[in-house]
Design a protein around this motif. Structure first.
Motif, PDB file in Angstrom:
ATOM      1  N   ALA A  23       0.706  -1.253  -0.079  1.00  0.00           N
ATOM      2  CA  ALA A  23      -0.074  -0.062   0.254  1.00  0.00           C
ATOM      3  C   ALA A  23       0.798   1.171  -0.125  1.00  0.00           C
ATOM      4  N   SER A  24       1.844   1.321   0.590  1.00  0.00           N
ATOM      5  CA  SER A  24       2.954   2.478   0.598  1.00  0.00           C
ATOM      6  C   SER A  24       3.316   2.799  -0.595  1.00  0.00           C
ATOM      7  N   THR A  25       3.652   1.788  -1.433  1.00  0.00           N
ATOM      8  CA  THR A  25       4.340   1.903  -2.759  1.00  0.00           C
ATOM      9  C   THR A  25       3.313   2.301  -3.667  1.00  0.00           C
ATOM     10  N   LEU A  26       1.759   1.859  -3.613  1.00  0.00           N
ATOM     11  CA  LEU A  26       0.884   2.446  -4.236  1.00  0.00           C
ATOM     12  C   LEU A  26       0.504   3.736  -4.068  1.00  0.00           C
ATOM     13  N   ARG A  27       0.701   4.175  -2.618  1.00  0.00           N
ATOM     14  CA  ARG A  27       0.617   5.775  -2.557  1.00  0.00           C
ATOM     15  C   ARG A  27       1.812   6.513  -2.941  1.00  0.00           C
ATOM     16  N   TYR A  28       2.835   6.076  -2.734  1.00  0.00           N
ATOM     17  CA  TYR A  28       4.154   6.667  -3.342  1.00  0.00           C
ATOM     18  C   TYR A  28       4.033   6.818  -4.913  1.00  0.00           C
ATOM     19  N   TYR A  29       3.574   5.891  -5.588  1.00  0.00           N
ATOM     20  CA  TYR A  29       3.693   5.833  -7.191  1.00  0.00           C
ATOM     21  C   TYR A  29       2.489   7.120  -7.638  1.00  0.00           C
ATOM     22  N   GLU A  30       1.402   6.926  -6.719  1.00  0.00           N
ATOM     23  CA  GLU A  30       0.582   8.375  -6.880  1.00  0.00           C
ATOM     24  C   GLU A  30       1.008   9.440  -6.822  1.00  0.00           C
ATOM     25  N   THR A  31       1.748   9.456  -5.580  1.00  0.00           N
ATOM     26  CA  THR A  31       2.316  10.884  -5.076  1.00  0.00           C
ATOM     27  C   THR A  31       3.410  11.282  -6.160  1.00  0.00           C
ATOM     28  N   PRO A  37      -3.706   9.993 -10.234  1.00  0.00           N
ATOM     29  CA  PRO A  37      -4.433  10.050  -8.907  1.00  0.00           C
ATOM     30  C   PRO A  37      -5.764   9.264  -8.669  1.00  0.00           C
ATOM     31  N   ILE A  38      -5.825   8.420  -8.013  1.00  0.00           N
ATOM     32  CA  ILE A  38      -6.857   7.765  -7.693  1.00  0.00           C
ATOM     33  C   ILE A  38      -8.270   8.034  -7.272  1.00  0.00           C
ATOM     34  N   SER A  39      -9.259   7.727  -7.448  1.00  0.00           N
ATOM     35  CA  SER A  39     -10.589   8.506  -7.170  1.00  0.00           C
ATOM     36  C   SER A  39     -10.732   8.114  -5.606  1.00  0.00           C
ATOM     37  N   ARG A  40     -11.635   8.861  -4.899  1.00  0.00           N
ATOM     38  CA  ARG A  40     -11.691   8.790  -3.588  1.00  0.00           C
ATOM     39  C   ARG A  40     -13.264   8.549  -3.282  1.00  0.00           C
ATOM     40  N   GLY A  41     -13.434   7.933  -2.305  1.00  0.00           N
ATOM     41  CA  GLY A  41     -14.793   7.523  -1.915  1.00  0.00           C
ATOM     42  C   GLY A  41     -15.465   8.930  -1.403  1.00  0.00           C
ATOM     43  N   ALA A  42     -16.844   9.073  -1.845  1.00  0.00           N
ATOM     44  CA  ALA A  42     -17.265  10.323  -1.384  1.00  0.00           C
ATOM     45  C   ALA A  42     -17.340  10.617   0.106  1.00  0.00           C
ATOM     46  N   SER A  43     -17.752   9.692   0.827  1.00  0.00           N
ATOM     47  CA  SER A  43     -17.694   9.945   2.259  1.00  0.00           C
ATOM     48  C   SER A  43     -16.459   9.601   2.792  1.00  0.00           C
ATOM     49  N   SER A  44     -15.931   8.539   2.638  1.00  0.00           N
ATOM     50  CA  SER A  44     -14.513   8.228   3.497  1.00  0.00           C
ATOM     51  C   SER A  44     -13.244   9.089   2.945  1.00  0.00           C
ATOM     52  N   LYS A  45     -13.415   9.451   1.585  1.00  0.00           N
ATOM     53  CA  LYS A  45     -12.229  10.030   0.960  1.00  0.00           C
ATOM     54  C   LYS A  45     -10.800   9.019   0.956  1.00  0.00           C
ATOM     55  N   HIS A  46     -11.243   7.658   1.232  1.00  0.00           N
ATOM     56  CA  HIS A  46     -10.215   6.727   1.066  1.00  0.00           C
ATOM     57  C   HIS A  46     -10.199   6.523  -0.567  1.00  0.00           C
TER      58      HIS A  46
END
Length: 152
Positions: A23-31, A37-46
């Motif tokens: 997961a840390s790599t997925l976040r890093y690759y996005e950053t 950029p990956i879509s975010r959940g409407a309420s959770s923002k995850h």
């Protein structure tokens, strides 16, 4: 009759499990822009990964497994968005990676040969064959010099 399709989405934990990328790599690759950029959940923002995101992540995981640098992965993905116009760039990028892998394989073969010689040396020592041990030791010494040169 209309056919309704559902589009499955995945959490970052699920995307990590499916791609083999932490997961840390997925976040890093996005950053850093390797992935969009990956879509975010409407309420959770995850982060909410779609099938297309997973497809792209699988390609990236494969490139990472080849040892490709992050900057080259970023270039590869950017080139891919250009379609056929990027073919020459993609070929060059992948050819360079193939050359790096061939050099690594050659270096690995030398290291394997060195270990094999050391096994043969100790077998000769164990058998009391000092003449053979000396010959193998000389050969291993030459190979060790080649290993040191290859490392630099």
């Amino acid at each position: 009759m209309s056919q309704q399709t559902t589009h499955r989405t995945y959490t970052i934990k699920e995307a990590a499990a499916l791609t083999g990328l932490p997961a840390s790599t997925l976040r890093y690759y996005e950053t850093i822009g390797v992935i969009a950029p990956i879509s975010r959940g409407a309420s959770s923002k995850h982060r909410v990964y779609a099938e297309d995101d997973l497809d792209q992540l699988m390609w990236i995981a494969c490139l990472a497994a080849t040892g490709m640098s992050v900057s080259n992965m970023r270039r590869y993905i950017a080139n891919g968005h250009q379609g056929p116009d990027a073919a020459a760039g993609q070929i060059e990028l992948l050819s360079n990676q193939a050359e790096r892998l061939a050099a690594e394989a050659e270096h690995l073969a030398v290291r394997q040969r060195y270990v094999g010689l050391k096994i043969d040396y100790w077998r000769a020592v164990e058998a009391g064959d000092t003449e053979r041990a000396a010959l193998i030791s000389d050969e291993a010494g030459k190979l060790a010099d080649a290993l040191r040169r290859a490392k630099n």
